[in-house]
Write a protein that holds these residues in place. Structure first.
Motif, PDB file in Angstrom:
ATOM      1  N   ARG B  11       9.855   2.846   8.911  1.00 19.86           N
ATOM      2  CA  ARG B  11      10.582   4.095   8.676  1.00 19.86           C
ATOM      3  C   ARG B  11      10.940   4.234   7.206  1.00 19.86           C
ATOM      4  O   ARG B  11      10.755   5.285   6.605  1.00 19.86           O
ATOM      5  N   ASP B  12      11.420   3.135   6.629  1.00 17.56           N
ATOM      6  CA  ASP B  12      11.776   3.173   5.207  1.00 17.56           C
ATOM      7  C   ASP B  12      10.553   3.427   4.355  1.00 17.56           C
ATOM      8  O   ASP B  12      10.573   4.240   3.431  1.00 17.56           O
ATOM      9  N   ASP B 493      10.695   1.143  -6.483  1.00 15.81           N
ATOM     10  CA  ASP B 493      10.797   1.017  -5.035  1.00 15.81           C
ATOM     11  C   ASP B 493       9.744   0.109  -4.407  1.00 15.81           C
ATOM     12  O   ASP B 493      10.077  -0.815  -3.692  1.00 15.81           O
ATOM     13  N   PRO B 586      14.896  -5.049   8.182  1.00 11.44           N
ATOM     14  CA  PRO B 586      15.122  -3.694   7.654  1.00 11.44           C
ATOM     15  C   PRO B 586      16.554  -3.502   7.174  1.00 11.44           C
ATOM     16  O   PRO B 586      16.790  -2.889   6.139  1.00 11.44           O
ATOM     17  N   ARG B 590      17.995  -2.574   3.444  1.00 17.23           N
ATOM     18  CA  ARG B 590      18.863  -1.421   3.195  1.00 17.23           C
ATOM     19  C   ARG B 590      20.217  -1.823   2.632  1.00 17.23           C
ATOM     20  O   ARG B 590      20.725  -1.183   1.712  1.00 17.23           O
ATOM     21  N   LEU B 602      14.493   4.812  -2.645  1.00 17.62           N
ATOM     22  CA  LEU B 602      15.008   4.140  -1.442  1.00 17.62           C
ATOM     23  C   LEU B 602      16.521   4.001  -1.491  1.00 17.62           C
ATOM     24  O   LEU B 602      17.192   4.067  -0.470  1.00 17.62           O
ATOM     25  N   THR B 606      18.544   5.408   1.619  1.00 16.41           N
ATOM     26  CA  THR B 606      19.241   4.525   2.551  1.00 16.41           C
ATOM     27  C   THR B 606      20.750   4.627   2.415  1.00 16.41           C
ATOM     28  O   THR B 606      21.487   4.116   3.238  1.00 16.41           O
TER      29      THR B 606
END
Ligand code: ATP
Ligand code: MG
Lengths: 290, 628
Positions: B11-12, B493, B586, B590, B602, B606
């Motif tokens: 997802r990220d 990123d 994950p 984050r 990101l 996030t």
């Protein structure tokens, strides 16, 4: 509770762990001593699955650890706390948040997690630094925060990887005191890798000496250090005499005894039986305060 | 890495790629369009808005403002509707922008501009910038008329005119440019010039016979093909037409000095002499003889007048030749010079001037006319000797000198039909050029090499051509912008994610080689999608081939992944610490890794979902113990 069986780990050609086996019962404290590079940290990391062993198996509460995946593995890691040589605090979070990280990520609500964290900080007497950032803490405070972070998850087993060896001698005591207090409760198992021989003698139910990836001696601490004729045992004994004997001669006779008599927990820590078996002049370093 | 994706990490990564592509693509698109707009404005500042002006007249700077004033007067006299404005001075030239009045927006109007301004001191040519237009350049002089007629026959074309070897078709609407361009291209493609190089020089009659032969053979092969020998109509203008005309003029100078005129002059001189003698002894034929002499005189004077006129003509043709050169080249040079004034200083290349010494010719003529004037008192003896002198004066334009001049011009004329080793044919109704070449080769035989040339090159008008060049600038800006943003996203990123993947692989005990290959693969994938996506979104695939950007992105991504540890490595200590607390990968990225690293995309993506490390959360919390 923890069985380690024939654990082996190689880094290239170098054998860091060579068929290491031992058992640990609930509430028991195992002290691991050994020269630098003997594989102590590697052993602890294998136990928490921070590195994957090449062969051998670890059982935790009857479950083979190597089979754990995903959430099961994470739950296992939460049940086995790890205190590193360096605190490894997360710099962009306050001390409170650092401590709350485990519970939050375990799925607790932020508020509950923060409450747990606050309680853990109280146990290491760091409540007043809850909102400080790690950068503003002293070395001892940082390590105490790291301990609180581990305690916040209420682990059944705590792995200590020389938590005091990076500290200023003055600050060592405040960390050792917490460890000693945790050991004395006997409500959780501990594996303590340390170079503090008197401390190990005082808190450990059992002791293991490691050299070149192998456990050379293990058993009752006094047996390992005093009773064994293994070369490593002799080496530690000599080291102990050179480093601590003179100091204990003074402290043990003057202040140490007085303080030991004052505190019940310290009496236990000092352990009369242990003291009796040690050569004359050997005294528990009495500066630890519960 | 796949294991990481299974943990919800995808997802990220997906969000990162989408946001990078969308934001980057929009930003890069804006940069590209900005550059294009800026350059388009620069062009408009240089030569006016599209359609504002029709031509640029270049005048050498050293002739001063008077020349410009004269130019203005000329235009105003010719038609009060001319609009003109001084454009930028560049490299020793003044440029005057001119708009034609509505009534003069015709072929004649445009083609007469040159004669209107060419004797302004320092005049150095005209560049047409009329829009909308399609230009056919490098048209063979023999085809010029035909092209003009064809262009004028198209309904979208307002009028067409010739300038040098280029033909301009001026359109009624800019929307028709593409259609007309296609029509003209089809027309040009149906024509081909066959250039046959003979092994040895052949006389004209032989060449003509050979060309008849080849034409007949071609017709046998393909009845639809119409082939004819290429001739030049000297009435057409344009640089090479000028050259042809000059050649003609010189050739006719040679004619004038021919034996015939000389013998006629000598004959006339004899007659005059005998007349002078016969006046003393009466002669009945005197009237007739006198008539013959006067006739010879008149003819000689006529011829001389013609000679003079032709020399003047020649001089003009030669001057016309000095101009020419591609209009778009001139415009582009102007623009480049304007844009790079600081580094510039390059003079435009001047076309070669003629080697003919007109002054010497003129001096000879002056001598002749002086002699003629002295005939007026009709001293017949003197007249006779004057005629003889005239006859001897004529060889000043001697055949050898003419031949030399012709040789020089022929050398200049690359397509000289006079070359005895060359045969030029023109084919119509060509459908397949290669096939045509093959047929001609078999028809002409082994000793002849055959080249097939196109009859012209259709291109947009110079301004549009320049704007197409500017698309190149936009392309460069797009690529550079995308590259920059891609590198930023990568360093800020992607390296974090790739380094994180390495950390995770270390924990799993995977070999470094396998991890490196895997990370390079993902880095390449990220590069291809992000870079390719950015460029595609910024410019579509019209500017840069999509597959190329995908490839370039993949290569960059894979290569950079090798340096991901140096560019933005994830520290092992906090990583292990968080991992030992049972934090899922994950979450670890984050909550721990990204906030600790560089604030890239990101970080902001996030941030809203982050549970810790936020002031608002910690400030609201009341722990229930007294903090000292
Ligand atoms: N990631 C690694 N890659 C390669 N070799 C390693 C790695 N980690 C540890 N080693 C090697 O394995 C051996 C055991 O290391 P380990 O850190 O377990 O020793 P230690 O007993 O904890 O030493 P110390 O008391 O100094 O902390 C050492 O020789 C070390 O160089
Ligand atoms: Mg270690």
């Amino acid at each position: 509770m923890l069985q380690v069986h024939q654990l082996t780990k190689r880094f290239g050609d170098h054998v860091a762990l060579d068929a290491v086996s031992f058992d640990l019962k609930a509430g028991e404290t195992l002290a691991i001593l050994g020269p630098s590079g003997s594989g102590k940290s590697t052993l602890l990391r294998c136990i928490q699955r921070l590195i994957a062993p090449d062969s051998g198996e670890i059982w935790f509460c009857g479950q083979p650890v190597s089979q754990l995946r995903g959430e099961e593995l994470r739950a296992y890691r939460r049940r086995v706390g790890f205190v590193f040589q360096h605190p490894h605090l997360i710099e962009h979070m306050t001390v409170l948040e650092n401590v709350a990280l485990g519970p939050v990520m375990a799925g607790l609500s932020t508020n509950v997690a923060l409450r747990l964290a606050a309680a853990a900080l109280e146990r290491v007497q760091l409540s007043d630094k809850a909102r400080a950032y790690p950068a503003s803490l002293s070395g001892g405070e940082r390590q105490r925060a790291a301990i609180a972070r581990t305690l916040a998850l209420e682990p059944q087993l705590i792995l200590w990887d020389e938590p005091t060896s990076a500290l200023d001698p003055i600050l060592v005591d405040e960390v050792l005191a917490i460890m000693a207090e945790l050991a004395s409760r006997r409500d959780r198992a501990m594996i303590v890798v340390t170079h503090e021989i008197p401390f190990a003698l005082a808190v450990a139910d059992r002791m293991a000496l490691m050299e070149r990836g192998k456990i050379v001696v293990q058993g009752e601490p006094e047996e390992v250090l005093v009773g064994s004729d293994a070369p490593l045992s002799r080496k530690f004994r000599r080291l102990y005499e050179v480093r601590y004997a003179g100091l204990y001669h003074h402290i043990g006779t003057r202040r140490g005894r007085k303080e030991a008599a004052r505190s019940r927990s310290q009496q236990r820590l000092a352990g009369a039986a242990l003291l009796r078996r040690l050569p004359a002049g050997w005294r528990w370093k009495g500066t630890i305060s519960g | 890495m796949l294991a990481l994706f299974r943990e919800g990490f995808w997802r990220d990564a997906l969000a990162l790629v989408i946001v990078a592509v969308v934001l980057g693509g929009l930003a890069v698109g804006a940069i590209g369009r900005g550059v294009e707009a800026y350059l388009t404005r620069a062009v408009s500042g240089l030569v006016g808005a599209p359609g504002e002006f029709d031509a640029v007249v270049h005048v050498r700077q050293d002739t001063g403002d008077q020349a410009l004033r004269l130019l203005g007067e000329r235009l105003a006299q010719s038609h009060p509707g001319f609009v003109y404005r001084r454009g930028p001075d560049l490299a020793g030239y003044r440029n005057v922008l001119i708009r034609f009045p509505r009534e003069l927006r015709t072929r004649e109007g445009f083609e007469s501009l040159r004669s209107l301004v060419e004797d302004v001191p320092g005049f150095d040519g005209i560049t047409y910038i009329v829009q909308p237009a399609v230009v056919i350049s490098e048209v063979h002089p023999a085809l010029r008329r035909e092209f003009l007629d064809y262009a004028a026959s198209l309904s979208e074309v307002e009028f067409a005119f010739a300038s040098g070897s280029s033909l301009w078709t001026v359109l009624r609407s800019p929307d028709d440019v593409e259609r007309v361009q296609r029509a003209l291209e089809a027309f040009v493609a149906s024509l081909a010039i066959l250039d046959l190089r003979l092994a040895a020089p052949l006389d004209l009659p032989l060449r003509e016979a050979m060309s008849r032969d080849v034409i007949a053979r071609l017709h046998e092969h393909d009845a639809a093909l119409r082939v004819m020998p290429l001739t030049v109509d000297p009435a057409e203008n344009g640089p090479s037409a000028d050259l042809f005309a000059a050649r003609e003029a010189i050739a006719r100078l040679g004619e004038l000095s021919s034996q015939e005129l000389r013998s006629r002059l000598l004959e006339a001189a004899d007659l005059v002499e005998s007349m002078a003698n016969g006046l003393q002894g009466e002669s009945s034929d005197d009237e007739a003889d006198l008539g013959y002499v006067l006739d010879a005189f008149a003819q000689a004077v006529d011829q001389l007048e013609l000679l003079e006129a032709r020399v003047a003509d020649l001089a003009r043709q030669l001057r016309g030749m000095a101009e020419g050169g591609q209009a778009s080249d001139v415009l582009i040079a102007l623009l480049l010079q304007k844009l790079m004034e600081r580094w510039g200083g390059g003079q435009p290349v001047e076309p070669p001037r003629s080697a003919v010494d007109v002054e010497t010719l003129r001096k000879g003529l002056d001598a002749i006319s002086a002699r003629l004037e002295s005939l007026e008192d009709l001293d017949l003896h003197q007249a006779a000797s004057a005629l003889r002198e005239l006859a001897t004066a004529l060889p000043e334009v001697d055949p050898e000198a003419s031949a030399r001049m012709l040789a020089v011009i022929d050398a200049l004329l690359q397509q000289s039909p006079q070359d005895p080793q060359r045969l030029l044919l023109m084919a119509r109704g060509v459908s397949d050029v290669r096939e045509l070449q093959r047929i001609v080769e078999t028809a002409a035989g082994d000793a002849v090499r055959v080249y097939v040339q196109s009859a012209g090159v259709v291109q947009p008008d110079p301004r549009t051509a320049m704007l197409q060049l500017l698309i190149g600038a936009r392309r460069a800006a797009t690529i550079l912008g995308a590259l920059l943003l891609f590198l930023l996203v990568y360093v800020f990123d992607a390296t974090t994610l790739l380094s994180f993947a390495r950390r995770c692989a270390e924990v799993r005990g995977e070999s470094r080689l396998k991890t490196g290959a895997e990370v390079a693969l993902w880095g390449g994938l990220f590069g291809a999608v992000t870079f390719g996506g950015m460029v595609w979104l910024a410019s579509g695939s019209e500017l840069i081939r999509f597959s190329l950007t995908l490839l370039a992105g993949a290569a960059m991504g894979a290569l950079l992944s090798l340096a991901s540890e140096r560019l933005g490595g994830v520290e092992r200590a906090p990583f292990l610490a968080a991992l030992s607390l049972g934090v899922a990968e994950p979450d670890l990225v984050r909550e721990v890794i990204i906030p600790a690293g560089r604030p890239g995309i990101l970080y902001w993506l996030t941030r809203p979902g982050r549970k810790l490390g936020r002031k608002d959360v910690i400030d609201r919390f009341r722990p229930g113990f007294a903090e000292r």
